[in-house]
Motif scaffolding. Sequence first.
Motif, mmCIF file in Angstrom:
data_model
loop_
_atom_site.group_PDB
_atom_site.id
_atom_site.type_symbol
_atom_site.label_atom_id
_atom_site.label_comp_id
_atom_site.label_asym_id
_atom_site.label_seq_id
_atom_site.Cartn_x
_atom_site.Cartn_y
_atom_site.Cartn_z
ATOM 1 N N LEU A 1 33.745 3.091 57.478
ATOM 2 C CA LEU A 1 33.432 4.126 58.452
ATOM 3 C C LEU A 1 31.997 3.965 58.940
ATOM 4 O O LEU A 1 31.094 3.652 58.165
ATOM 5 N N TRP A 2 31.797 4.185 60.223
ATOM 6 C CA TRP A 2 30.473 4.146 60.837
ATOM 7 C C TRP A 2 30.418 5.242 61.893
ATOM 8 O O TRP A 2 31.448 5.716 62.368
ATOM 9 N N TYR A 3 29.229 5.657 62.251
ATOM 10 C CA TYR A 3 29.096 6.770 63.196
ATOM 11 C C TYR A 3 29.150 6.287 64.652
ATOM 12 O O TYR A 3 28.675 5.214 64.988
ATOM 13 N N TRP A 4 29.735 7.118 65.496
ATOM 14 C CA TRP A 4 29.826 6.806 66.924
ATOM 15 C C TRP A 4 28.595 7.279 67.691
ATOM 16 O O TRP A 4 28.360 6.815 68.803
ATOM 17 N N ALA A 5 27.826 8.204 67.125
ATOM 18 C CA ALA A 5 26.732 8.851 67.864
ATOM 19 C C ALA A 5 27.300 9.390 69.187
ATOM 20 O O ALA A 5 28.399 9.914 69.213
ATOM 21 N N SER A 6 26.571 9.231 70.291
ATOM 22 C CA SER A 6 27.021 9.817 71.563
ATOM 23 C C SER A 6 28.210 9.106 72.184
ATOM 24 O O SER A 6 28.757 9.589 73.184
ATOM 25 N N ALA A 7 28.619 7.970 71.629
ATOM 26 C CA ALA A 7 29.859 7.356 72.109
ATOM 27 C C ALA A 7 31.036 8.295 71.879
ATOM 28 O O ALA A 7 32.047 8.228 72.583
ATOM 29 N N GLY A 8 30.891 9.207 70.902
ATOM 30 C CA GLY A 8 31.936 10.195 70.644
ATOM 31 C C GLY A 8 32.115 11.193 71.771
ATOM 32 O O GLY A 8 33.128 11.911 71.814
ATOM 33 N N LYS A 9 31.158 11.273 72.675
ATOM 34 C CA LYS A 9 31.309 12.173 73.821
ATOM 35 C C LYS A 9 32.565 11.828 74.622
ATOM 36 O O LYS A 9 33.252 12.719 75.136
ATOM 37 N N THR A 10 32.857 10.542 74.741
ATOM 38 C CA THR A 10 34.029 10.131 75.509
ATOM 39 C C THR A 10 35.315 10.561 74.822
ATOM 40 O O THR A 10 36.306 10.899 75.483
ATOM 41 N N LEU A 11 35.324 10.586 73.484
ATOM 42 C CA LEU A 11 36.460 11.137 72.752
ATOM 43 C C LEU A 11 36.674 12.606 73.122
ATOM 44 O O LEU A 11 37.809 13.055 73.340
ATOM 45 N N THR A 12 35.571 13.349 73.184
ATOM 46 C CA THR A 12 35.660 14.772 73.508
ATOM 47 C C THR A 12 36.177 14.979 74.922
ATOM 48 O O THR A 12 36.989 15.887 75.174
ATOM 49 N N ALA A 13 35.719 14.153 75.856
ATOM 50 C CA ALA A 13 36.218 14.264 77.230
ATOM 51 C C ALA A 13 37.729 14.091 77.268
ATOM 52 O O ALA A 13 38.442 14.850 77.942
ATOM 53 N N ALA A 14 38.231 13.102 76.528
ATOM 54 C CA ALA A 14 39.674 12.863 76.487
ATOM 55 C C ALA A 14 40.408 14.078 75.923
ATOM 56 O O ALA A 14 41.475 14.467 76.421
ATOM 57 N N LEU A 15 39.847 14.694 74.882
ATOM 58 C CA LEU A 15 40.485 15.857 74.269
ATOM 59 C C LEU A 15 40.529 17.038 75.234
ATOM 60 O O LEU A 15 41.512 17.775 75.286
ATOM 61 N N LEU A 16 39.464 17.211 76.020
ATOM 62 C CA LEU A 16 39.459 18.272 77.032
ATOM 63 C C LEU A 16 40.534 18.018 78.080
ATOM 64 O O LEU A 16 41.175 18.955 78.571
ATOM 65 N N GLY A 17 40.731 16.745 78.423
ATOM 66 C CA GLY A 17 41.780 16.401 79.376
ATOM 67 C C GLY A 17 43.160 16.760 78.857
ATOM 68 O O GLY A 17 44.025 17.233 79.609
ATOM 69 N N ILE A 18 43.383 16.536 77.566
ATOM 70 C CA ILE A 18 44.660 16.894 76.955
ATOM 71 C C ILE A 18 44.835 18.411 76.943
ATOM 72 O O ILE A 18 45.922 18.934 77.236
ATOM 73 N N ALA A 19 43.768 19.135 76.603
ATOM 74 C CA ALA A 19 43.841 20.597 76.594
ATOM 75 C C ALA A 19 44.185 21.136 77.978
ATOM 76 O O ALA A 19 44.954 22.104 78.109
ATOM 77 N N GLU A 20 43.639 20.509 79.016
ATOM 78 C CA GLU A 20 43.975 20.943 80.374
ATOM 79 C C GLU A 20 45.421 20.620 80.693
ATOM 80 O O GLU A 20 46.136 21.436 81.289
#
Length: 364
Positions: free
Chosen positions: A100-119
């Motif tokens: 395991l390693w950290y994504w740092a702000s690369a994880g922001k794109t994961l969050t964007a995708a999740l918001l798209g699914i929620a919509e």
Amino acid sequence: MTRSLTLLATIFLSFSSSALLRAQALSESQLYFPPKVGLTWERMSFPETGWDQAGMGAFLSWLESTNTRAFLILKDGKLVVEEYRGNRLTGMGPMDESSLWYWASAGKTLTAALLGIAEEEGLLKLKDRSQKYLGKGWTSLENKQEKRIRIVHQLSMTTGLDDTGDLNSVAPSDLRFRAKAGTRWSYHNAPYTVLKQVVQNASGRSFQDYFQEKIRDRIGMNGLWQNTGGNNVYYSSPRSMARFGLLLLAKGKWEDEQVLNSEFVEQMISPSQDFNPSYGLLTWLNGQSSFRLPGMERNLPGSLVSDAPEDMFMALGKNGQFLMVIPSQNVVIVRMGASSDTSLIPFLLMNQIWERLGPVISGN
């Protein structure tokens, strides 16, 4: 033709060209998807890629000097390069495909995708006021100012909140007015971080659980979200980052399942506002007319990464956590590790990589 019509025509042609490249890439080669469970992942040999094998060897030798811990390249979904160096994040044992390693702000794109699914599921709309999910007074703004901030402003870094203080603090006293929402671009972590609460209040579930069901488990990722230094940070194996890149390359589809709406993927990887054309929805874009880096007040001309393919889009994080997707070549690249460039987005390292890697994989 007026200036505004000319700008619209340019944006349309650029978007159409980019979309055509992506469509051509996917029609020319059937993407491979690794099994969701286990470590099986098909490989592609160098002769099959047509890349410069000697040049790749020289590039990987140079990469050792950059404190890279993991470097992966997928072609058509298959592994071509998979290199691990140094110790795991815990220091207990060497890095490998399960570390395991950290994504740092690369994880922001994961969050964007999740918001798209929620919509897509009707839990929220990106045009909704953020107040609807965060409550009145989530900032220190006057109510009429706060009401102007919408979820899409949080996704595009255009909330207008002041970015001169603690960029990680989500305390209302640190979320102050700087400009009207939608009138200024600024790379600001705090308005992004509270998207976690938006998702939780819209779904009635924890962010972790919702993410695991809607993205992680559906494409065979591992990992988890943790609060690190006030930020919501994702930790996973490098292969899991590659899986997410493959999902985006396939326009949100994993094998026969549409995990993420393809139209939303296009929205993520298209300019989200006029102030920084190299920024989509929590996703960085190459091949645009100009770019603005975190902390800058003006744009620099040209592409973000001049030696990289123009249609490349990226999830980028501190210390060089890079996920790079190149639709025209069916290529996904992952880099995890540390970097001597301590900026929020290690722009220097990104360009150094492509100065050397670009010639190796050009022409394919």
